[in-house]
Each structure stands twice: as structure tokens, then as C-alpha cells.
Write a protein that holds these residues in place. Structure first.
Motif, PDB file in Angstrom:
ATOM      1  N   HIS A  47      59.533  27.636  69.367  1.00 54.27           N
ATOM      2  CA  HIS A  47      58.394  28.247  68.680  1.00 54.27           C
ATOM      3  C   HIS A  47      57.086  28.002  69.429  1.00 54.27           C
ATOM      4  O   HIS A  47      56.293  28.948  69.634  1.00 54.27           O
ATOM      5  N   LYS A  48      56.837  26.780  69.857  1.00 56.70           N
ATOM      6  CA  LYS A  48      55.563  26.446  70.472  1.00 56.70           C
ATOM      7  C   LYS A  48      55.535  26.730  71.977  1.00 56.70           C
ATOM      8  O   LYS A  48      54.532  27.242  72.487  1.00 56.70           O
ATOM      9  N   TRP A  49      56.630  26.407  72.665  1.00 56.17           N
ATOM     10  CA  TRP A  49      56.638  26.552  74.111  1.00 56.17           C
ATOM     11  C   TRP A  49      57.117  27.930  74.557  1.00 56.17           C
ATOM     12  O   TRP A  49      56.592  28.483  75.520  1.00 56.17           O
ATOM     13  N   LYS A  50      58.116  28.462  73.875  1.00 56.70           N
ATOM     14  CA  LYS A  50      58.636  29.779  74.247  1.00 56.70           C
ATOM     15  C   LYS A  50      57.973  30.909  73.458  1.00 56.70           C
ATOM     16  O   LYS A  50      58.199  32.095  73.753  1.00 56.70           O
ATOM     17  N   HIS A  51      57.183  30.551  72.440  1.00 47.34           N
ATOM     18  CA  HIS A  51      56.371  31.507  71.676  1.00 47.34           C
ATOM     19  C   HIS A  51      57.218  32.555  70.945  1.00 47.34           C
ATOM     20  O   HIS A  51      56.812  33.722  70.831  1.00 47.34           O
ATOM     21  N   TYR A  52      58.381  32.121  70.445  1.00 40.17           N
ATOM     22  CA  TYR A  52      59.168  32.993  69.576  1.00 40.17           C
ATOM     23  C   TYR A  52      58.678  32.828  68.139  1.00 40.17           C
ATOM     24  O   TYR A  52      58.237  31.734  67.745  1.00 40.17           O
ATOM     25  N   PRO A  53      58.769  33.902  67.343  1.00 40.77           N
ATOM     26  CA  PRO A  53      58.411  33.764  65.917  1.00 40.77           C
ATOM     27  C   PRO A  53      59.285  32.710  65.235  1.00 40.77           C
ATOM     28  O   PRO A  53      60.468  32.579  65.545  1.00 40.77           O
ATOM     29  N   ARG A  54      58.700  31.993  64.294  1.00 37.33           N
ATOM     30  CA  ARG A  54      59.427  30.900  63.661  1.00 37.33           C
ATOM     31  C   ARG A  54      60.675  31.401  62.927  1.00 37.33           C
ATOM     32  O   ARG A  54      61.714  30.754  62.961  1.00 37.33           O
TER      33      ARG A  54
END
Length: 329
Positions: A120-127
Motif C-alpha cells: 500500500h505505501k511503497w507500491k502505491h496499490y489501493p488498500r
């Protein structure tokens, strides 16, 4: 008239008189010279034959040694202790093949917050995507591995586990490393061999039609060929990072295993090399934190490949192999 050869020059007359006068026997000298030349030619020929025989003997010794090792590998399955264990070998090999998926599922559950944070934070995928993805992958790996061990719905189980490897590589961004790609292709090769083993055990025909059986056998042969080739990919990077002796053994074993020549010996050789290095280098139980996780991942990945090698020793190389063609021709 044209030239017809060397003139006689009275050899039988004047030459004989000269021989009597000088006391030298020209005929005997000519015979000795002729014999010396022939003897020299024979000596040179013997030297050449000796050299050829030496090289031939050296190659024969290598071939004989290789045949003796192969006979030992073949006879190993006839040992009483191996006979007792043989019914359990396929199940043990399949468990080794899927052990990496069980380990990955346990890691996802025990490190859930870390996995969610990273994606979520590093790869920026939606939670919401991260949660659904992790739950789905965990359930599929556990169910697929269990079905493959039990030899139930192996076609769906194999496809699901292969999909998990590809999806995790894409989502986590792991396809940038050649080591990851080769190692996971080898794991896929082990899955294909496990799937082919289920075809070997479930020989069925419909309406007693031999054509369907032939198609099944051909499909099994293709799976074993693809599995053998994929498994040896991992050894490409593995071999050249070790000692020259290990490189020699590994390269020889991978070539023989890929083409299906002396397959049982090649499988045992590669499996033994991998077991030794897995226990000596990937001993994660002696380490802590991130290094422990990395070594544990490597250990179970290698264990999966060892399972594929072990299964080949039991099922054989299949129809598309040198060993199979030698039996025919």
C-alpha cells in the motif's frame, strides 16, 4: 619412341661382375634397405595406433565409469529399504514441490501488517486491492498445494499455483531480477512434473479407445520435457557461483537431465548437490530478522526443485527423452 622407363644398363651382366669384383652383394643390401624402410613405416604406424588406442582407452574408461555410476543409481531402487520407501516417494516429492507455497502462505499470515504496508505505501496499490489480493493468494496457495499433494483436481491446482507465482511476481515487482525469474521457472517445472505424475497414475480410457490413451501419453511426455527444461534453468545461475568441480558436475547433470539421458543418475546427482548447498548455505534457523526470511525463502524454493528431481527418479524422463528412444531403437 617415347620414354618407357629406366634402361637395363646390363644389371644382370656387368653389375654381377662388379659385385664379384668388389665383394659387395647389392641384392642383399637392397633387401636390407627395403626392410628398414618398411620397418620404419610400421613403427610410425604403430605409434599412431598406440596414440589412437590411448585416446580410445581414455574415453572408454570415462564411459565405463559413467555406466557403472548409472548402474548403481538403477540398482539403488532395488535395495530393500528403498523398496519399502518407494510407495511414499511420490507423495513426499509432491510435498517438497509445494512446500514453498505453504511457507509463503504462513509468511503472509504471520507478517500481514508488513505485507499490507509494503504494497500500500511503497507500491502505491489501493488498500482494498491489497487486502483482496493477499487473502486470495493465501487461500489459493493453501488449497492448491493440498490438492496437488492429494492428487485431486491436479490440473486446476497446477494452474492456480502457477498463476500465483506469476501474479506475485507482477504485483511485488520481482521480475526485474534474473535469479527470481530462473528460480520460479524451475518451481513451475516442478509443478508440471507433479501434474504429469498424476497422469501416469490415472491412466484412463473411454470406451476402450487406444487413441485417447496415446494422446494422454503424448501430453504427459510433453509435460515431463517442459518440466525437465524449466527445472534446470535454476542451475544456470547456481552452478557458476560455486567451485569449478561443482560447475563441472552441475553442467553435466543439467545437460543429461534436460535431454533425458541417464536421467535417474542425473536427478540423483543434481538433487544431492542441491541438498548439500541448501543445508550448508540456506540454514535460516541460525539467523534472525530479514536475513532469516530471505534464507528461508531460498531454502523452500530449492526444496521445491529437489521435489521435482526426486519425482523424476520415480516416474522416469518420459517419452521425449534419450533414454526412451534408446529403448525403442
Amino acid at each position: 619412341m617415347s620414354y618407357r622407363g629406366v634402361p637395363n644398363n646390363g644389371f644382370n651382366g656387368s653389375t654381377a661382375m662388379n659385385q664379384q669384383q668388389s665383394g659387395f652383394d647389392y641384392s642383399a643390401g637392397q633387401s636390407r634397405a627395403f626392410n628398414a624402410v618398411n620397418q620404419n613405416n610400421l613403427s610410425n604406424g604403430n605409434k599412431a595406433n598406440y596414440s589412437n588406442n590411448n585416446s580410445g582407452n581414455f574415453m572408454n574408461k570415462i564411459q565405463n565409469g559413467f555406466d557403472q555410476m548409472n548402474e548403481f543409481a538403477e540398482e539403488l531402487t532395488d535395495k530393500p529399504i528403498v523398496k519399502r520407501l518407494q510407495p511414499y516417494i511420490p507423495g513426499l516429492a509432491r510435498f517438497f514441490i509445494v512446500a514453498t507455497f505453504y511457507e509463503d502462505s504462513i509468511r503472509l499470515l504471520t507478517q500481514w501488517s508488513d505485507q499490507v504496508f509494503f504494497l500500500h505505501k511503497w507500491k502505491h496499490y489501493p488498500r482494498w486491492f491489497v487486502i483482496i489480493f493477499l487473502i486470495s493468494v493465501t487461500i489459493v496457495m493453501i488449497i492448491g498445494s493440498t490438492l496437488l499433494v492429494l492428487r485431486k483436481q491436479t490440473n486446476y491446482a497446477t494452474g492456480a499455483l502457477c498463476s500465483c507465482i506469476i501474479l506475485q511476481g507482477l504485483v511485488y515487482g520481482l521480475f526485474t531480477g534474473s535469479s527470481f525469474i530462473l528460480r520460479n521457472f524451475s518451481v513451475i517445472g516442478g509443478l508440471l512434473i507433479a501434474f504429469s505424475d498424476s497422469i501416469v497414475q490415472n491412466k484412463t480410457t473411454f470406451g476402450m479407445l487406444p487413441e485417447l490413451q496415446d494422446k494422454s501419453q503424448k501430453f504427459k511426455g510433453y509435460l515431463l520435457l517442459a518440466g525437465r527444461i524449466l527445472i534446470v534453468l535454476m542451475f544456470v545461475g547456481f552452478a557458476f557461483s560455486k567451485s569449478w568441480f561443482t560447475v563441472f558436475l552441475t553442467l553435466g547433470g543439467t545437460v543429461c537431465f534436460a535431454i533425458g539421458y541417464k536421467t535417474k543418475l542425473a536427478s540423483l546427482l543434481l538433487g544431492l548437490i542441491l541438498v548439500v548447498y541448501n543445508l550448508s548455505l540456506n540454514n535460516y534457523w541460525f539467523h534472525q530478522d530479514s536475513k532469516r526470511d530471505f534464507l528461508r525463502y531460498e531454502f523452500y524454493q530449492n526444496l521445491s526443485i529437489i521435489g521435482g528431481l526426486l519425482l523424476v527418479t520415480n516416474t522416469g524422463a518420459g517419452d521425449y527423452s534419450v533414454d526412451s528412444k534408446k529403448k525403442i531403437y
